[in-house]
Design an enzyme around this catalytic site. Structure first.
Site, PDB file in Angstrom:
ATOM      1  N   ASP A  52       2.564   0.024   1.026  1.00 23.04           N
ATOM      2  CA  ASP A  52       2.233   0.547   2.357  1.00 23.04           C
ATOM      3  C   ASP A  52       3.085  -0.245   3.359  1.00 23.04           C
ATOM      4  O   ASP A  52       3.700  -1.253   3.005  1.00 23.04           O
ATOM      5  CB  ASP A  52       0.732   0.316   2.632  1.00 23.04           C
ATOM      6  CG  ASP A  52       0.309   0.724   4.041  1.00 23.04           C
ATOM      7  OD1 ASP A  52       0.790   1.764   4.530  1.00 23.04           O
ATOM      8  OD2 ASP A  52      -0.497   0.003   4.657  1.00 23.04           O
ATOM      9  N   SER A  53       3.089   0.201   4.597  1.00 17.52           N
ATOM     10  CA  SER A  53       3.760  -0.556   5.654  1.00 17.52           C
ATOM     11  C   SER A  53       3.157  -1.951   5.783  1.00 17.52           C
ATOM     12  O   SER A  53       3.749  -2.826   6.400  1.00 17.52           O
ATOM     13  CB  SER A  53       3.594   0.168   6.991  1.00 17.52           C
ATOM     14  OG  SER A  53       2.215   0.222   7.318  1.00 17.52           O
ATOM     15  N   TYR A 102       4.832   1.296  10.664  1.00 14.81           N
ATOM     16  CA  TYR A 102       5.804   2.367  10.446  1.00 14.81           C
ATOM     17  C   TYR A 102       5.590   3.493  11.469  1.00 14.81           C
ATOM     18  O   TYR A 102       6.489   4.269  11.734  1.00 14.81           O
ATOM     19  CB  TYR A 102       5.625   2.987   9.057  1.00 14.81           C
ATOM     20  CG  TYR A 102       6.144   2.209   7.868  1.00 14.81           C
ATOM     21  CD1 TYR A 102       6.775   0.979   7.998  1.00 14.81           C
ATOM     22  CD2 TYR A 102       6.003   2.744   6.581  1.00 14.81           C
ATOM     23  CE1 TYR A 102       7.232   0.293   6.874  1.00 14.81           C
ATOM     24  CE2 TYR A 102       6.467   2.071   5.461  1.00 14.81           C
ATOM     25  CZ  TYR A 102       7.083   0.845   5.608  1.00 14.81           C
ATOM     26  OH  TYR A 102       7.539   0.184   4.492  1.00 14.81           O
ATOM     27  N   GLY A 103       4.360   3.566  11.970  1.00 12.55           N
ATOM     28  CA  GLY A 103       3.941   4.708  12.788  1.00 12.55           C
ATOM     29  C   GLY A 103       4.816   5.005  13.991  1.00 12.55           C
ATOM     30  O   GLY A 103       4.896   6.159  14.444  1.00 12.55           O
ATOM     31  N   CYS A 113      -4.958   7.362   8.188  1.00 21.32           N
ATOM     32  CA  CYS A 113      -4.067   6.208   8.016  1.00 21.32           C
ATOM     33  C   CYS A 113      -4.820   5.251   7.101  1.00 21.32           C
ATOM     34  O   CYS A 113      -6.034   5.041   7.280  1.00 21.32           O
ATOM     35  CB  CYS A 113      -3.792   5.561   9.367  1.00 21.32           C
ATOM     36  SG  CYS A 113      -3.054   3.918   9.274  1.00 21.32           S
ATOM     37  N   THR A 114      -4.130   4.684   6.127  1.00 25.46           N
ATOM     38  CA  THR A 114      -4.837   3.890   5.113  1.00 25.46           C
ATOM     39  C   THR A 114      -5.390   2.571   5.650  1.00 25.46           C
ATOM     40  O   THR A 114      -6.198   1.922   4.989  1.00 25.46           O
ATOM     41  CB  THR A 114      -3.916   3.624   3.908  1.00 25.46           C
ATOM     42  OG1 THR A 114      -2.694   3.028   4.370  1.00 25.46           O
ATOM     43  CG2 THR A 114      -3.610   4.909   3.171  1.00 25.46           C
ATOM     44  N   HIS A 115      -4.957   2.175   6.840  1.00 25.45           N
ATOM     45  CA  HIS A 115      -5.546   0.978   7.444  1.00 25.45           C
ATOM     46  C   HIS A 115      -6.982   1.247   7.939  1.00 25.45           C
ATOM     47  O   HIS A 115      -7.805   0.335   7.980  1.00 25.45           O
ATOM     48  CB  HIS A 115      -4.711   0.514   8.649  1.00 25.45           C
ATOM     49  CG  HIS A 115      -3.455  -0.213   8.284  1.00 25.45           C
ATOM     50  ND1 HIS A 115      -2.352   0.417   7.757  1.00 25.45           N
ATOM     51  CD2 HIS A 115      -3.117  -1.527   8.398  1.00 25.45           C
ATOM     52  CE1 HIS A 115      -1.392  -0.479   7.559  1.00 25.45           C
ATOM     53  NE2 HIS A 115      -1.831  -1.661   7.941  1.00 25.45           N
ATOM     54  N   CYS A 140       0.415   5.307   1.988  1.00 28.22           N
ATOM     55  CA  CYS A 140       0.663   5.343   3.428  1.00 28.22           C
ATOM     56  C   CYS A 140       0.954   6.786   3.832  1.00 28.22           C
ATOM     57  O   CYS A 140       1.884   7.403   3.295  1.00 28.22           O
ATOM     58  CB  CYS A 140       1.865   4.450   3.734  1.00 28.22           C
ATOM     59  SG  CYS A 140       2.389   4.460   5.458  1.00 28.22           S
ATOM     60  N   ASN A 141       0.146   7.304   4.738  1.00 31.75           N
ATOM     61  CA  ASN A 141       0.346   8.686   5.194  1.00 31.75           C
ATOM     62  C   ASN A 141       1.657   8.832   5.941  1.00 31.75           C
ATOM     63  O   ASN A 141       2.372   9.819   5.789  1.00 31.75           O
ATOM     64  CB  ASN A 141      -0.801   9.094   6.123  1.00 31.75           C
ATOM     65  CG  ASN A 141      -2.141   9.106   5.404  1.00 31.75           C
ATOM     66  OD1 ASN A 141      -2.557  10.108   4.868  1.00 31.75           O
ATOM     67  ND2 ASN A 141      -2.813   7.967   5.384  1.00 31.75           N
ATOM     68  N   THR A 142       1.987   7.832   6.761  1.00 32.43           N
ATOM     69  CA  THR A 142       3.194   7.896   7.591  1.00 32.43           C
ATOM     70  C   THR A 142       4.444   7.895   6.713  1.00 32.43           C
ATOM     71  O   THR A 142       5.379   8.670   6.937  1.00 32.43           O
ATOM     72  CB  THR A 142       3.231   6.680   8.545  1.00 32.43           C
ATOM     73  OG1 THR A 142       1.937   6.519   9.133  1.00 32.43           O
ATOM     74  CG2 THR A 142       4.260   6.856   9.636  1.00 32.43           C
TER      75      THR A 142
HETATM   76  N1  DGL Z   1      -1.106   2.721   6.712  1.00 31.74           N
HETATM   77  C1  DGL Z   1      -0.193   3.659   7.204  1.00 31.74           C
HETATM   78  C2  DGL Z   1      -0.616   5.092   7.094  1.00 31.74           C
HETATM   79  O1  DGL Z   1      -1.403   5.438   6.245  1.00 31.74           O
HETATM   80  C3  DGL Z   1       0.658   3.441   8.384  1.00 31.74           C
HETATM   81  C4  DGL Z   1       0.459   2.398   9.334  1.00 31.74           C
HETATM   82  C5  DGL Z   1       1.678   2.108  10.157  1.00 31.74           C
HETATM   83  O2  DGL Z   1       2.443   1.299   9.672  1.00 31.74           O
HETATM   84  O3  DGL Z   1       1.850   2.670  11.226  1.00 31.74           O
HETATM   85  O4  DGL Z   1      -0.162   5.929   7.836  1.00 31.74           O
END
Ligand code: DGL
Length: 273
Positions: free
Chosen positions: A22-23, A54-55, A195-197, A85-87
């Site tokens: 992930d990011s 990453y967003g 978002c996985t966070h 990570c979705n992004t």
């Molecule tokens: N955890 C990430 C996601 O699922 C992205 C977070 C990020 O780096 O912006 O999108």
């Protein structure tokens, strides 16, 4: 006289680890589901925290980071990759699948399950700017969001709070309150944690939106999809594989190890990459 190999090529492949990244630390929420479903698998997790979030990056920048991390994990001998990570999935999964030949599992916000779960036809999606602006997300809405009202909200700054390990800090609470307000104002009864966070602040989100609003994330679905793919390619580990989990991070924060162990829930081997 020829000696027999100790392990066949097939057995050796089955025993190889799965790479998850992930990011930053968010994908650990997915890693937990993977380990619960596939306890025999050896798992290698990379938190690309130095480049988080990453967003707010361009798809080209995100792709470059995904290649760098994937190259690293492939050099460690992984048999499959999970983009937790979705992004990153939205920006880079097609390019990754074109570049690498191993199974790659990605993820997308749970719009489909949310559209099925909503009772009043109004769903909210919390995600990064990158995810919400992506062509993949537009396609997802086109496919599954047609018969429901979808209220989207980018959550600038929230990933950074979680990266710092500030899961209950006042700033984190304020951001959650700010970002959930428009969803509540529209009456969403189901909210996608896109978002996985965000699963790491699930309790705070519930406090703000109330117990009656259903929160949906895709960690369990990703783990199931991974299992399915491993079975398809005949790579699923079965006992007595190692089940070991190792972490790498490029975070320069003093508390990086503590943040990872706190989110993972127990001590773990953590190295710098
Ligand atoms: N955890 C990430 C996601 O699922 C992205 C977070 C990020 O780096 O912006 O999108």
């Amino acid at each position: 006289m020829r000696t027999k190999p100790i392990l066949s090529i097939e057995t050796a492949l089955v025993l190889k680890p799965i790479g998850v990244f992930d990011s930053g630390v968010g994908g650990i929420s997915v890693l937990k589901h993977i380990q619960a479903l596939l306890p025999d698998e050896a798992l290698l997790y990379v938190a690309d925290s130095l480049y988080a979030p990453y967003g707010n990056k361009t798809p080209e920048e995100i792709q470059a980071r995904c290649f760098a991390v994937a190259d690293f994990l492939i050099a460690q001998g992984v048999k499959a990759l999970v983009v937790a990570c979705n992004t990153a999935t939205a920006a880079a999964i097609d390019a990754m699948r074109a570049r690498y030949s191993l199974p790659i599992i990605g993820m997308e916000p749970a719009v489909k399950p949310a559209a099925e779960a909503t009772k009043n036809g109004i769903i909210g999606v919390l995600a990064t700017v990158g995810t919400l602006k992506s062509a993949q997300f537009a396609a997802l809405l086109e496919s599954y969001g047609r018969n429901v009202e979808v209220v989207t909200q980018a959550c600038l700054g929230l990933v950074e709070c979680i990266e710092r390990g500030e899961l209950t800090a006042q700033t984190t609470q304020d951001l959650i309150r700010q970002y959930c307000a428009p969803l509540l104002a529209k009456g969403a009864d189901t909210i996608v944690l896109g978002c996985t966070h965000y699963p790491f602040v699930r309790d705070l989100i519930t406090e703000v939106v109330g117990q009656d609003v259903v929160l949906i994330d895709t960690g369990a679905a990703v783990a199931s999809q991974l299992k399915k793919r491993l079975i398809e390619v005949d790579c699923l580990a079965s006992s007595p594989a190692s089940g070991q989990v190792e972490f790498w991070t490029n975070s320069q924060a003093d508390n990086a190890k503590h943040v990872i162990e706190n989110l993972w829930g127990r001590p773990a081997p953590i190295a710098l990459f």
